[in-house]
Design a protein around this motif. Structure first.
Motif, PDB file in Angstrom:
ATOM      1  N   THR A 172       0.966  -1.327  -0.119  1.00 51.35           N
ATOM      2  CA  THR A 172       0.032  -0.079   0.073  1.00 51.35           C
ATOM      3  C   THR A 172       0.928   1.165   0.102  1.00 51.35           C
ATOM      4  OG1 THR A 172      -1.641  -1.102   1.291  1.00 51.35           O
ATOM      5  CG2 THR A 172      -1.797   1.180   1.199  1.00 51.35           C
ATOM      6  N   VAL A 173       0.586   2.157  -1.108  1.00 56.54           N
ATOM      7  CA  VAL A 173       1.295   3.544  -1.033  1.00 56.54           C
ATOM      8  C   VAL A 173       0.781   4.509  -0.238  1.00 56.54           C
ATOM      9  CG1 VAL A 173       2.486   4.821  -2.662  1.00 56.54           C
ATOM     10  CG2 VAL A 173       2.468   2.578  -3.175  1.00 56.54           C
ATOM     11  N   VAL A 174       1.203   4.968   0.588  1.00 60.91           N
ATOM     12  CA  VAL A 174       0.716   6.020   1.428  1.00 60.91           C
ATOM     13  C   VAL A 174       1.426   7.535   0.757  1.00 60.91           C
ATOM     14  CG1 VAL A 174       0.460   7.032   3.610  1.00 60.91           C
ATOM     15  CG2 VAL A 174       0.442   4.803   3.320  1.00 60.91           C
ATOM     16  N   LEU A 201       1.679   4.318 -13.402  1.00 56.46           N
ATOM     17  CA  LEU A 201       3.002   3.914 -13.099  1.00 56.46           C
ATOM     18  C   LEU A 201       3.078   3.328 -11.724  1.00 56.46           C
ATOM     19  CD1 LEU A 201       5.259   6.628 -14.658  1.00 56.46           C
ATOM     20  CD2 LEU A 201       5.035   4.605 -15.621  1.00 56.46           C
ATOM     21  N   LEU A 202       2.264   3.976 -10.683  1.00 56.95           N
ATOM     22  CA  LEU A 202       2.157   3.069  -9.444  1.00 56.95           C
ATOM     23  C   LEU A 202       1.473   1.769  -9.486  1.00 56.95           C
ATOM     24  CD1 LEU A 202       0.856   6.428  -7.444  1.00 56.95           C
ATOM     25  CD2 LEU A 202       3.196   5.092  -7.123  1.00 56.95           C
ATOM     26  N   THR A 203       0.493   1.485 -10.409  1.00 55.03           N
ATOM     27  CA  THR A 203      -0.167   0.391 -10.678  1.00 55.03           C
ATOM     28  C   THR A 203       0.810  -0.704 -11.369  1.00 55.03           C
ATOM     29  OG1 THR A 203      -2.158   1.250 -10.668  1.00 55.03           O
ATOM     30  CG2 THR A 203      -1.838  -0.869 -11.571  1.00 55.03           C
ATOM     31  N   GLU A 204       1.502  -0.398 -12.231  1.00 51.08           N
ATOM     32  CA  GLU A 204       2.226  -1.090 -12.873  1.00 51.08           C
ATOM     33  C   GLU A 204       3.683  -1.508 -12.170  1.00 51.08           C
ATOM     34  OE1 GLU A 204       1.845  -2.789 -15.630  1.00 51.08           O
ATOM     35  OE2 GLU A 204       0.098  -1.733 -15.832  1.00 51.08           O
ATOM     36  N   ALA A 205       3.932  -0.579 -11.229  1.00 48.21           N
ATOM     37  CA  ALA A 205       5.325  -0.996 -10.288  1.00 48.21           C
ATOM     38  C   ALA A 205       4.891  -1.969  -9.383  1.00 48.21           C
ATOM     39  CB  ALA A 205       5.707   0.309  -9.604  1.00 48.21           C
ATOM     40  N   GLY A 206       3.645  -2.357  -8.968  1.00 48.32           N
ATOM     41  CA  GLY A 206       3.225  -3.348  -8.187  1.00 48.32           C
ATOM     42  C   GLY A 206       2.546  -2.934  -6.915  1.00 48.32           C
ATOM     43  N   SER A 207       1.977  -1.686  -6.783  1.00 49.71           N
ATOM     44  CA  SER A 207       1.220  -1.325  -5.753  1.00 49.71           C
ATOM     45  C   SER A 207      -0.142  -1.980  -5.516  1.00 49.71           C
ATOM     46  CB  SER A 207       1.348   0.148  -5.510  1.00 49.71           C
ATOM     47  OG  SER A 207       0.734   0.870  -6.750  1.00 49.71           O
ATOM     48  N   ASP A 208      -0.557  -2.303  -4.648  1.00 53.11           N
ATOM     49  CA  ASP A 208      -1.955  -2.843  -4.545  1.00 53.11           C
ATOM     50  C   ASP A 208      -3.143  -1.769  -3.981  1.00 53.11           C
ATOM     51  OD1 ASP A 208      -1.359  -5.772  -5.209  1.00 53.11           O
ATOM     52  OD2 ASP A 208      -0.119  -5.593  -3.092  1.00 53.11           O
ATOM     53  N   ARG A 209      -2.702  -0.920  -3.418  1.00 50.46           N
ATOM     54  CA  ARG A 209      -3.707  -0.067  -2.876  1.00 50.46           C
ATOM     55  C   ARG A 209      -2.939   1.265  -2.638  1.00 50.46           C
ATOM     56  NH1 ARG A 209      -8.463   0.449   0.130  1.00 50.46           N
ATOM     57  NH2 ARG A 209      -8.698  -2.208   0.061  1.00 50.46           N
ATOM     58  N   VAL A 210      -3.880   2.508  -2.810  1.00 48.28           N
ATOM     59  CA  VAL A 210      -3.073   3.906  -2.644  1.00 48.28           C
ATOM     60  C   VAL A 210      -3.808   4.462  -1.645  1.00 48.28           C
ATOM     61  CG1 VAL A 210      -2.549   6.082  -3.694  1.00 48.28           C
ATOM     62  CG2 VAL A 210      -2.285   3.986  -5.005  1.00 48.28           C
ATOM     63  N   ASP A 225      -6.524   2.294 -11.174  1.00 44.66           N
ATOM     64  CA  ASP A 225      -7.250   1.172 -11.654  1.00 44.66           C
ATOM     65  C   ASP A 225      -7.087  -0.026 -10.218  1.00 44.66           C
ATOM     66  OD1 ASP A 225      -7.872   1.842 -14.099  1.00 44.66           O
ATOM     67  OD2 ASP A 225      -5.734   1.156 -14.963  1.00 44.66           O
ATOM     68  N   ILE A 226      -6.526   0.582  -9.196  1.00 49.20           N
ATOM     69  CA  ILE A 226      -6.796  -0.058  -7.850  1.00 49.20           C
ATOM     70  C   ILE A 226      -7.380   0.629  -6.818  1.00 49.20           C
ATOM     71  CG2 ILE A 226      -4.251  -1.415  -8.341  1.00 49.20           C
ATOM     72  CD1 ILE A 226      -2.963   0.862  -6.826  1.00 49.20           C
ATOM     73  N   PRO A 227      -7.705  -0.090  -5.692  1.00 58.96           N
ATOM     74  CA  PRO A 227      -8.485   0.577  -4.761  1.00 58.96           C
ATOM     75  C   PRO A 227      -7.738   1.888  -4.011  1.00 58.96           C
ATOM     76  CG  PRO A 227      -8.597  -1.569  -4.215  1.00 58.96           C
ATOM     77  CD  PRO A 227      -7.438  -1.304  -5.529  1.00 58.96           C
ATOM     78  N   VAL A 228      -8.424   3.002  -3.950  1.00 57.60           N
ATOM     79  CA  VAL A 228      -7.783   4.170  -3.291  1.00 57.60           C
ATOM     80  C   VAL A 228      -8.615   4.785  -2.166  1.00 57.60           C
ATOM     81  CG1 VAL A 228      -7.220   6.692  -3.912  1.00 57.60           C
ATOM     82  CG2 VAL A 228      -7.050   5.060  -5.778  1.00 57.60           C
ATOM     83  N   ASP A 229      -8.000   4.997  -1.040  1.00 58.47           N
ATOM     84  CA  ASP A 229      -8.575   5.691   0.271  1.00 58.47           C
ATOM     85  C   ASP A 229      -8.191   7.053   0.176  1.00 58.47           C
ATOM     86  OD1 ASP A 229      -9.786   3.384   1.664  1.00 58.47           O
ATOM     87  OD2 ASP A 229      -7.754   2.558   1.367  1.00 58.47           O
ATOM     88  N   GLY A 428     -10.831  -3.595   7.573  1.00 52.53           N
ATOM     89  CA  GLY A 428     -11.953  -2.970   8.012  1.00 52.53           C
ATOM     90  C   GLY A 428     -12.274  -1.754   7.142  1.00 52.53           C
ATOM     91  N   SER A 429     -13.346  -1.057   7.565  1.00 51.72           N
ATOM     92  CA  SER A 429     -13.601   0.111   6.593  1.00 51.72           C
ATOM     93  C   SER A 429     -12.961   1.326   6.954  1.00 51.72           C
ATOM     94  CB  SER A 429     -15.144   0.308   6.698  1.00 51.72           C
ATOM     95  OG  SER A 429     -15.606   1.451   5.945  1.00 51.72           O
ATOM     96  N   SER A 430     -12.415   2.029   6.007  1.00 51.95           N
ATOM     97  CA  SER A 430     -11.415   3.246   6.223  1.00 51.95           C
ATOM     98  C   SER A 430     -12.513   4.354   6.377  1.00 51.95           C
ATOM     99  CB  SER A 430     -10.677   3.507   5.235  1.00 51.95           C
ATOM    100  OG  SER A 430     -11.532   3.751   3.920  1.00 51.95           O
ATOM    101  N   SER A 431     -13.990   4.178   6.211  1.00 50.36           N
ATOM    102  CA  SER A 431     -14.962   5.172   6.535  1.00 50.36           C
ATOM    103  C   SER A 431     -14.944   5.427   8.016  1.00 50.36           C
ATOM    104  CB  SER A 431     -16.312   4.805   6.053  1.00 50.36           C
ATOM    105  OG  SER A 431     -16.657   3.704   6.711  1.00 50.36           O
ATOM    106  N   ILE A 432     -14.412   4.721   9.039  1.00 46.87           N
ATOM    107  CA  ILE A 432     -14.344   5.181  10.188  1.00 46.87           C
ATOM    108  C   ILE A 432     -13.571   6.165  10.638  1.00 46.87           C
ATOM    109  CG2 ILE A 432     -13.740   4.344  12.647  1.00 46.87           C
ATOM    110  CD1 ILE A 432     -14.277   1.333  11.673  1.00 46.87           C
ATOM    111  N   SER A 433     -12.402   6.502   9.689  1.00 48.89           N
ATOM    112  CA  SER A 433     -11.516   7.529   9.788  1.00 48.89           C
ATOM    113  C   SER A 433     -11.595   8.707   8.814  1.00 48.89           C
ATOM    114  CB  SER A 433     -10.225   7.071  10.076  1.00 48.89           C
ATOM    115  OG  SER A 433      -9.721   6.248   9.013  1.00 48.89           O
ATOM    116  N   THR A 434     -12.544   8.437   7.973  1.00 50.06           N
ATOM    117  CA  THR A 434     -12.657   9.307   6.693  1.00 50.06           C
ATOM    118  C   THR A 434     -14.008   9.569   6.407  1.00 50.06           C
ATOM    119  OG1 THR A 434     -12.683   7.599   4.910  1.00 50.06           O
ATOM    120  CG2 THR A 434     -10.512   8.341   5.629  1.00 50.06           C
TER     121      THR A 434
END
Length: 446
Positions: A172-174, A201-210, A225-229, A428-434
């Motif tokens: 996961t890229v923060v 590029l972030l997706t192709e590099a191998g990240s699963d989530r951002v 094209d990957i999940p984003v929070d 869990g759901s990140s909606s708890i904090s966002t």
């Protein structure tokens, strides 16, 4: 009250420390640093306000707060997990862009910051080697793509590839500050949409989530094209403003038409404060001209809200207009303190180098001449000119000492990022904090 106390004690964020003072049982907030040119001090909340948010009964004679938002920001949990609440499969690594923020996040979660070797070769190539095993672990890479943007972005790509080849279960890229986010559309023909390219590029590099914070335009979230929070830094600023005692009437001001939605949501959190809009006409890149004001600010305290401050040309011109219209004081609030050097600064920097070389050759005391020329970014000169009562930003971008000034207040957003990381790690759901409480736009997480 008993149920709330029981839930409080069972929270995984409850600290193992016990103090003898009456307030020891209350959950504290992450300290927020107020950074000036010479000192860093910690803002401590009033004990009465903390008890009120925690639901602890106060004497009826206690006077109410002068200014509190209608829906106060959710209080931060304690800055460390209990020993039995830690998870060895959670790994947090940091690039070189903002290591102090990554260290705060790791301390908040009660884990050690991962060991990684990052260095540059003589020709500028980046070398990354993980110093510990990440096989089967959930890896979170903290790296804002701020200046130098290309260096930090490429460093992030190499870190992702290193984790992928080390058999990490998920990556996961923060990204507290997402560079190239402003290049999100084709304003003219034959232009590149660099925000979409960076997402690919972030997706192709191998990240699963951002995980991103206050991206410039929410439409850019669809480029991935990957999940984003998407988390917001405004609750941290709202919480800080609520702790201040301002007796004047408030008005929230959007420095441009594009930020009206952000400013309207911010105003709702401040007890439905009135809204004003500054109309501007942009003459070119990083150049703007304020035309007129929509709304009334006479005799009021103006709170200007924006997602970032770059060269501070727009927000300074808008603040000057607010002063002309009779505003008592002007506060600037922004999540990202870019404070970029202008083109004129690069030219003057070359002059500084020439003068310094001349001083070294002639061995004459001409270092004072460099200071007289003004070796400071244009944003710092504008923001510290006295037009702003206070400039409030977050630490999404690491600010060096030469970019700090007395009016600057830097708030830590480590608690928001850390809670999002924890919920993602626990599936869990990140909606708890966002969502709702934390998000001024009421956008839930994935």
């Amino acid at each position: 009250m008993a149920a709330k106390a029981a839930a409080l004690s069972s929270s995984p964020f409850v600290s193992s420390r016990r103090l003898s003072s009456p307030a020891a049982s209350l959950r504290a907030r992450t300290p927020r640093c107020v950074m000036g040119s010479e000192q860093v001090r910690v803002v401590v909340e009033e004990e009465g306000k903390t008890k009120k948010r925690m639901g602890v009964a106060e004497p009826r004679s206690a006077p109410p707060a002068v200014w509190t938002p209608r829906a106060p920001a959710q209080e931060a949990r304690l800055a460390a997990l209990r020993t039995d609440g830690r998870d060895s499969r959670l790994k947090i690594f940091s690039g070189t862009a903002n290591r102090p923020l990554a260290q705060e996040i790791a301390s908040y979660l009660g884990v050690d910051l991962g060991k990684v070797l990052i260095k540059r070769f003589a020709d500028g190539e980046i070398y990354v080697q993980l110093q510990e095993s990440v096989r089967g672990c959930d890896v979170f890479l903290v790296q804002p793509t701020c200046s130098p943007v290309n260096e930090n972005l490429m460093e992030l790509f190499v870190m992702i590839d290193a984790c992928r080849r080390a058999s990490a279960r998920s990556i996961t890229v923060v990204i507290p500050y997402f560079g190239y986010a402003r290049a999100d559309r084709k304003a003219q023909g034959r232009e590149a949409i660099t925000a979409k390219l960076s997402a690919n590029l972030l997706t192709e590099a191998g990240s699963d989530r951002v995980i991103v914070c206050d991206i410039h335009s929410t439409q850019a979230l669809g480029y991935f094209d990957i999940p984003v929070d998407h988390i917001h830094g405004q609750p941290v600023i709202l919480d800080y403003l609520a702790s201040k005692t301002i007796s004047k009437d408030l008005v929230v001001v959007s420095p441009d038409v594009g930020g009206v939605v952000r400013a309207r949501a911010f105003a709702k959190k401040l007890s439905d404060a009135p809204l004003a809009i500054v109309d501007k006409r942009r003459q070119g890149h990083n150049m703007s001209e304020v035309m007129h004001l929509i709304g009334d600010v006479k005799g009021k305290v103006a709170i200007m809200v924006d997602d970032m401050i770059d060269t501070a040309g727009t927000i300074t011109s808008a603040a000057a207009l607010l002063k002309q219209e009779g505003a008592e004081a002007v506060y600037a609030c922004s999540t990202h303190a870019v404070f970029r050097f202008g083109s004129w600064f690069i030219v003057t920097s070359m002059i500084h180098v020439i003068v310094l070389i001349h001083w070294l050759v002639a061995k004459e005391p001409r270092y004072g001449m460099i200071r007289q020329i003004g070796f400071i970014p244009p944003a710092i000169e504008r923001l510290s000119g006295g037009i702003f009562e206070e400039v409030i930003v977050t630490n999404s971008i690491l600010l060096p000492e030469h970019k700090c000034f007395p009016q600057l207040t830097v708030l830590s957003m480590a608690n928001l990022v850390a809670e999002t990381i924890w919920h993602v790690h626990r599936d869990g759901s990140s909606s708890i904090s966002t969502s709702e409480t934390h998000s001024p736009l009421n956008q839930g997480g994935i």
